[in-house]
Design an enzyme around this catalytic site. Sequence first.
Site, mmCIF file in Angstrom:
data_model
loop_
_atom_site.group_PDB
_atom_site.id
_atom_site.type_symbol
_atom_site.label_atom_id
_atom_site.label_comp_id
_atom_site.label_asym_id
_atom_site.label_seq_id
_atom_site.Cartn_x
_atom_site.Cartn_y
_atom_site.Cartn_z
ATOM 1 N N CYS A 1 0.846 -1.187 0.000
ATOM 2 C CA CYS A 1 0.000 0.000 0.000
ATOM 3 C C CYS A 1 0.886 1.243 0.000
ATOM 4 O O CYS A 1 0.686 2.167 0.781
ATOM 5 C CB CYS A 1 -0.978 -0.004 1.154
ATOM 6 S SG CYS A 1 -0.269 -0.518 2.713
ATOM 7 N N GLY A 2 1.866 1.237 -0.871
ATOM 8 C CA GLY A 2 2.702 2.411 -1.030
ATOM 9 C C GLY A 2 3.489 2.722 0.225
ATOM 10 O O GLY A 2 3.951 1.825 0.923
#
Lengths: 289, 139
Positions: free
Chosen positions: A90-91
């Site tokens: 998720c980044g």
Amino acid sequence: MPSLKDLRNRIASVKATQKITKAMQMVAAAKLRRAQAAAEAARPYAERMEQVLANLAGGVTGSSAPKLIAGTGADKVHLLVVCTAERGLCGAFNSSIARLARDKALALKAEGKTVKIICVGKKGYDILRRQFSADIIEVVDLRGFKQVGFVNAEAIAQNILARFNAGEFDVATLFFSKFRSVISQIPTAQQIIPAQIEAGTAKSESVYDYEPDETEILETLLPRNLTVQVLRAILENAASEQGARMSAMDSATRNAGEMIKKQTQLYNRSRQAMITKELIEIISGAEAL
Amino acid sequence: MATFKFELVSPESILFSGEVNSVIVPAVEGEMTVLAGHAPVVATLKPGILVLIKTDASNGKEFFVSGGIVEINPTGMTILAEQAKFIEDVDTAVLDQEILTAETRLAAAPEDESEQRRLHDQLVQLKEFRAVFEERRAN
């Protein structure tokens, strides 16, 4: 120069990856909607709670104030409650929360204070344990719960309270990511013990009757406020996580698309070059006859 | 009849928000009926049934609250419930669950006397309410 077969394989593999990232993006988008609704539904409660507390706390004076507002009087041992996600991909979501917590922990240590850490969520623990394995006193795992709710927040808050009552720390800070929009999540540090209440926000001048008396109400309200703050952090985090995952997967899908385009071009070009080469060979062979 | 703004908020959602004529609230020191223009009060709630009195069709709507706090000020009335449900969604199983959590919490409570007393009171109130609830069911 890779052979045509190599190129074909490479394109197929990137396409498969793209399918996965695309699917993850869509799942995150669906989950985001639910998480966002939950986070927004929890907001009014937290806001009203703050108002009531502000009204109440304004009336309670210095020495009679409960410890949860006034603090222990010391500033030696800090508890950092770091809320992160249970999953990656998720980044920069997990690492930015962890970085904020790490900076704070290092700053506190430089001042000669003791730091204790509670990790809520596996990812934060994975990052922080490299540096602070001795300081982490507990890891709360929420993986088993599909929908994280009031019950989970209450358990965490009870845990924090028990430690506070046992005198294990003086100041507690909560780390989480505030959800602003799909592309913007802000890592936030919020001090929860002693509770920070802006007495100035009390908008009504009316004098309240208290039933039972003020201190007793404050005593029931403050622990609940802690639960609400933790719940809010968890819900905001859930929404932020899905938002971060959605935008991370979106750009991953786009990158994969670009890579496929480039590889396909390369593939076509080398195929064409091969055909041309074969043609030249045939023609020159025919001419030689 | 004068109305006032009433909001019932639980940590997960807003259950009710709108104008009402009066509300019957299970406060710790006894049930009270709140009408428009009530003096400002902050009170804690015990497990019980909350009744809304309105002039329109949803008159007499009932909610179960497991505790919380009520704030009445000149602009309106707000209930911050620990847990609130429509009465139709409540059955004895839900209450038994509540009682069980209260019991475990009391067992695990710290030595602190006031905390123990509070948890004990809560448990007694829950049990009382369960008896009332069953009676209601029976009728």
